[in-house]
Scaffold this active site. Structure first.
Site, mmCIF file in Angstrom:
data_model
loop_
_atom_site.group_PDB
_atom_site.id
_atom_site.type_symbol
_atom_site.label_atom_id
_atom_site.label_comp_id
_atom_site.label_asym_id
_atom_site.label_seq_id
_atom_site.Cartn_x
_atom_site.Cartn_y
_atom_site.Cartn_z
ATOM 1 N N CYS A 1 14.940 42.325 36.144
ATOM 2 C CA CYS A 1 16.168 42.818 36.777
ATOM 3 C C CYS A 1 15.894 44.150 37.467
ATOM 4 O O CYS A 1 14.785 44.692 37.401
ATOM 5 C CB CYS A 1 17.281 42.987 35.745
ATOM 6 S SG CYS A 1 16.845 44.143 34.421
ATOM 7 N N CYS B 1 14.481 47.080 35.438
ATOM 8 C CA CYS B 1 13.022 47.085 35.250
ATOM 9 C C CYS B 1 12.338 47.784 36.412
ATOM 10 O O CYS B 1 11.379 48.542 36.227
ATOM 11 C CB CYS B 1 12.503 45.653 35.140
ATOM 12 S SG CYS B 1 13.067 44.755 33.684
ATOM 13 N N CYS C 1 -34.454 48.584 43.506
ATOM 14 C CA CYS C 1 -34.577 49.645 42.511
ATOM 15 C C CYS C 1 -33.188 50.041 42.027
ATOM 16 O O CYS C 1 -32.180 49.511 42.484
ATOM 17 C CB CYS C 1 -35.303 50.855 43.082
ATOM 18 S SG CYS C 1 -34.387 51.705 44.395
ATOM 19 N N CYS D 1 -30.459 50.907 44.549
ATOM 20 C CA CYS D 1 -29.688 49.814 45.150
ATOM 21 C C CYS D 1 -28.506 49.449 44.265
ATOM 22 O O CYS D 1 -27.380 49.257 44.746
ATOM 23 C CB CYS D 1 -30.573 48.581 45.352
ATOM 24 S SG CYS D 1 -31.949 48.839 46.486
ATOM 25 N N ASP E 1 -15.997 43.047 3.469
ATOM 26 C CA ASP E 1 -14.872 42.389 2.833
ATOM 27 C C ASP E 1 -15.452 41.523 1.706
ATOM 28 O O ASP E 1 -16.616 41.127 1.763
ATOM 29 C CB ASP E 1 -14.132 41.527 3.855
ATOM 30 C CG ASP E 1 -13.014 40.726 3.222
ATOM 31 O OD1 ASP E 1 -12.221 41.314 2.476
ATOM 32 O OD2 ASP E 1 -12.950 39.502 3.478
ATOM 33 N N ASP F 1 -14.212 38.311 8.169
ATOM 34 C CA ASP F 1 -14.139 36.965 8.739
ATOM 35 C C ASP F 1 -13.609 36.964 10.162
ATOM 36 O O ASP F 1 -13.524 35.920 10.792
ATOM 37 C CB ASP F 1 -13.302 36.038 7.856
ATOM 38 C CG ASP F 1 -11.857 36.520 7.702
ATOM 39 O OD1 ASP F 1 -11.439 37.413 8.462
ATOM 40 O OD2 ASP F 1 -11.159 35.999 6.817
ATOM 41 N N ASP G 1 -9.351 40.435 8.844
ATOM 42 C CA ASP G 1 -9.915 41.785 8.885
ATOM 43 C C ASP G 1 -9.969 42.359 10.298
ATOM 44 O O ASP G 1 -10.694 43.328 10.542
ATOM 45 C CB ASP G 1 -11.330 41.768 8.289
ATOM 46 C CG ASP G 1 -11.324 41.336 6.844
ATOM 47 O OD1 ASP G 1 -10.565 41.917 6.056
ATOM 48 O OD2 ASP G 1 -12.069 40.402 6.501
#
Length: 786
Positions: free
Chosen positions: A16, A19, A83, A86, A484, A681, A685
């Site tokens: 709208c 915003c 090199c 570049c 863990d 895992d 975590d």
């Protein structure tokens, strides 16, 4: 105002006019924004920015306000770089584009990694790079196996054929043979070498000069032109005086030939650094045996769809990611996970495309294809890591960018110094040429990316996926690893060991707990459900209480299942089962309590045992030998956690830690001076993985794990944590060695050339040797073993 940049910033999520107003106020406050106008219909913000305004900061501000800025990432193959100068020139060129968020060009991989606004077409970027004198091609989203363009050997062979006669007088002189080629023949031999084989140096040097920069090609073009021009001048003036002077055609010809040889050797060696990527890409078969309409068909992988059933016979590679629906066999996943032993697969097991079916026939239901396959994701991760730059490389790039102008000044000083003091302008020119030739910063530009390419490729072969070069740099300095517990140091497959009841029987406690846990994927929930069976009472309004447990309604009562902390917060007395709790904790078991919400006494307690991983103790011992201390973070009770800590020899154990508290603990450790790796895992975590210096996800390489962690281990083996740190240290040693020798080479070579102790031919040979030696040293890393 005339120097301000105009930018059209695409913004999604506006609904709208309010915003629009909010965004205009937000953007107007950002540093560097001169003028802003937001259009709701086109979903774009028209901005005027001062030069140097950071686009990433603007995007971050917009996204923090709840809107989205669509971006896109491209990978371009770049040709024609010689090199580090570049690579730096292309980076500066791309960074000047207002729609480019980030651009990184890697000399070793000959690739550009570009993040830009989605409104910027890739063709505009390739056209821009091509205008600067390079070749640019957009990489395919799912690249086919590609070994790179094999460097051509025949130009160097022609160069040798033309140059050897020019060198013959010098080669024969030690044997007392005084022989000189006619001047005209020297000219005829040297000219095609200078202007045909050396044409690439002139083209690339001119383009660099036109763009306001310099590179290796410019130094070679100026140096060899000076030697060639001096020879032509001496030949012409000698003809007027009927003299027979010493000419230097062999100098320019030998330098160009040696530099071309060095580039050929460098390209060949560079191909070997990317061998890991090619090996991974080659794992994917091109066709599959598909079962459709009751018969088998051999189809290309592009013709397959999700849900297709594929037959894989013994000895064949598995073509797709999927689930085994029929058959049993052993599968070799070594090139994907680094696991040398075959893994048994049967009905319900997941398989990965690229693995080898060793014995029986398997029927696999396809679940992922093409770019979404696990193998494709692994290849993308390795490519991204090889294309990224470590922080130390950015410093080397800045040094390289300043190198060429500094060398030109030194060469000019050498020319004038020798000419004025000795009045021998021929020697002065040759000394200046030697300075120009030996000072090429190629080795400096290749030192870091060559080692990173080999290191990340080697890691992938051993089942270690390193997300970016910065993670590789940080991992080598790890001083503390935080693990863990569940699924990391333990198998993550707990079982119900005993049930204690108060005022009811054990079977009722188990049944109620199972009813609350139906549908949960938590390891303890699976243990309860496995012990209880399938005949469960219905539970409603089940809610997860993060870090505490669950609550839910069964037969008109609200039940709580979880930790002692949950019971304490609910005002429930656990003391009647305190003795059973103490006995369980002494055995290293975890406990969960069951009670009716609103009551004062607990109904029962369940004890869980989770076996340690067989490799856990060896992993901790290996890390200790490497000088790394080990910490375990667990949500379990302190006694059970201490029991595991004593078994494994951990340096420290922290128990009863909620998931959100783990990140805070990691932050405190880092503030205390530790460089911390967090191992988990990759799902529960995730906050702690993000908070650590290096997050290590240990598991089966799921999408979440790959995104959350800087390093993903493709096997659930804690020993691989030590292997990842060991490999990062080995890679970092190679980087330090390469940078040291590259810097020392130039630091010693330039003064020696300026003092007249190096001829241009020796300088050319040394320059070629320096670049090749850096890559060969990086390739020695492939001898590393876990």
């Amino acid at each position: 105002m005339a120097n301000n940049l105009e930018l059209q910033l695409p913004i999604q999520g506006m609904s709208c006019a309010s915003c629009v107003s909010r965004l205009e106020r937000l953007l107007a406050r950002q540093p560097g924004v001169v003028q802003v106008s937001v259009n709701l219909a086109s979903e774009q913000a028209q901005l005027q920015l001062t030069p140097g305004t950071t686009l990433r900061a603007l995007i971050s501000a917009v996204e923090q306000a709840g809107f989205q800025v669509p971006t896109q990432t491209w990978q371009l193959d770049i040709g024609g770089m010689s090199c580090a100068g570049c690579a730096s020139r292309i980076e500066r060129l791309l960074a000047k584009q207002s729609s480019v968020i980030d651009a990184s060009v890697n000399l070793a991989t000959e690739q550009a990694h570009i993040t830009a606004l989605a409104t910027l077409p890739a063709t505009q970027l390739t056209h821009l790079i091509e205008q600067a004198g390079f070749q640019a091609r957009l990489q395919a989203q799912s690249p086919a196996p590609h070994a790179g363009d094999s460097p051509s050997f025949w130009p160097w062979l022609i160069g040798v054929t033309l140059t050897l006669p020019l060198l013959l007088p010098m080669l024969l002189a030690p044997f007392g043979i005084d022989w000189t080629l006619p001047v005209a023949l020297q000219f005829l031999l040297a000219t095609p070498v200078q202007f045909w084989l050396g044409a690439r140096f002139y083209r690339a040097g001119w383009l660099a000069l036109r763009a306001g920069g310099g590179n290796m090609d410019l130094l070679v073009a100026i140096g060899t032109s000076a030697a060639y021009g001096l020879s032509v001048y001496l030949a012409v003036t000698a003809g007027q005086h009927h003299a027979s002077p010493h000419l230097y055609f062999e100098t320019s010809a030998v330098v160009i030939t040696l530099v071309r040889l060095g580039k050929w050797l460098e390209a060949r060696a560079r191909q070997q650094t990317s061998s890991a990527i090619r090996a991974l890409q080659a794992l994917q078969p091109e066709v599959a045996c598909v079962m459709r309409a009751g018969r088998e068909q051999t189809l290309p992988l592009s013709a397959l769809v999700i849900g297709d059933r594929v037959r894989v016979r013994a000895g064949e590679r598995i073509p797709v990611d999927g689930v085994v629906v029929e058959g049993i066999s052993e599968v070799d996943e070594s090139l994907l996970t680094g696991e040398s032993l075959p893994v048994t697969k049967q009905g319900g097991d997941r398989v990965t495309g690229g693995a080898i079916n060793q014995h029986g026939t398997l029927i696999i239901e396809t679940q992922a294809l093409g770019a979404e396959s696990r193998l494709a994701r692994i290849v993308r991760l390795v490519q991204a890591a090889q294309g990224a730059k470590a922080p130390v490389q950015r410093l080397a790039d800045r040094v390289s960018a300043l190198f060429v102008p500094v060398v030109l000044v030194i060469a000019a000083g050498t020319l004038l110094g020798w000419g004025v003091t000795s009045h021998d302008w021929q020697s002065a020119v040759l000394h200046a040429v030697a300075v120009l030739v030996i000072a090429c910063p190629c080795a400096l530009g290749l030192a870091t990316p060559a080692a990173i390419m080999v290191g990340t490729g080697l890691a992938a072969r051993h089942g270690i996926l390193i997300k970016d070069a910065e993670a590789l740099e940080l991992a080598q300095g790890i001083t503390l690893v935080a693990f863990d517990k569940t699924g990391t140091l333990t198998l993550g497959q707990p079982t119900v060991q005993q049930i204690s009841a108060q005022g009811t029987d054990s079977a009722a406690v188990l049944a109620l707990a199972a009813a609350l846990q139906r549908g949960s994927q938590h390891p303890l929930a699976k243990a309860i459900l496995h012990a209880a069976g399938s005949d469960l009472a219905p539970a409603s309004d089940v809610q997860t209480l993060p870090g505490l447990g669950v609550s839910g309604w069964i037969a008109g009562h609200c039940y709580l299942l979880g930790s002692r902390r949950l019971m304490t917060e609910a005002g429930i007395d656990c003391s009647p089962l305190a003795a059973a709790e103490a006995q369980a904790q002494q055995q290293g078991y975890s406990v969960a309590w069951l009670a009716v919400k609103g009551s004062t006494r607990v109904l029962g307690m369940l004890s869980f045992g989770d076996a340690l991983r067989p490799q856990a103790a060896a992993a901790i011992a290996t890390l200790h030998r490497m000088g790394v201390r080990c910490l375990m973070l667990s949500g379990d009770n302190q006694a059970a956690a201490d029991h595991i800590g004593q078994q494994l020899g951990l340096d420290r154990v922290m128990a009863e830690i909620l998931p959100e508290q783990k990140a805070a603990v990691i932050g405190e450790l880092r503030q205390g001076g530790e460089r911390v790796a967090m191992v988990g895992d990759g799902i529960n975590d995730a906050p702690a993985l993000a908070a650590a210096d290096v997050g290590i996800a240990m598991g089966q390489g799921t999408d979440v794990a790959m995104q959350a962690a800087a390093i993903t281990l493709m096997r659930s083996d804690p020993v691989m944590v030590a292997q990842a740190i060991s490999l990062s240290r080995a890679t970092w040693r190679k980087i330090r060695q390469n940078l040291f020798w590259a810097l020392i080479f130039n630091a010693l070579g330039i003064p020696l050339a300026a003092l007249g102790w190096l001829s241009p031919m020796l300088a050319g040979a040394a320059m070629a040797f320096s670049s090749v030696s850096v890559i060969v040293n990086a390739l020695w890393l492939r001898r590393w073993q876990p």
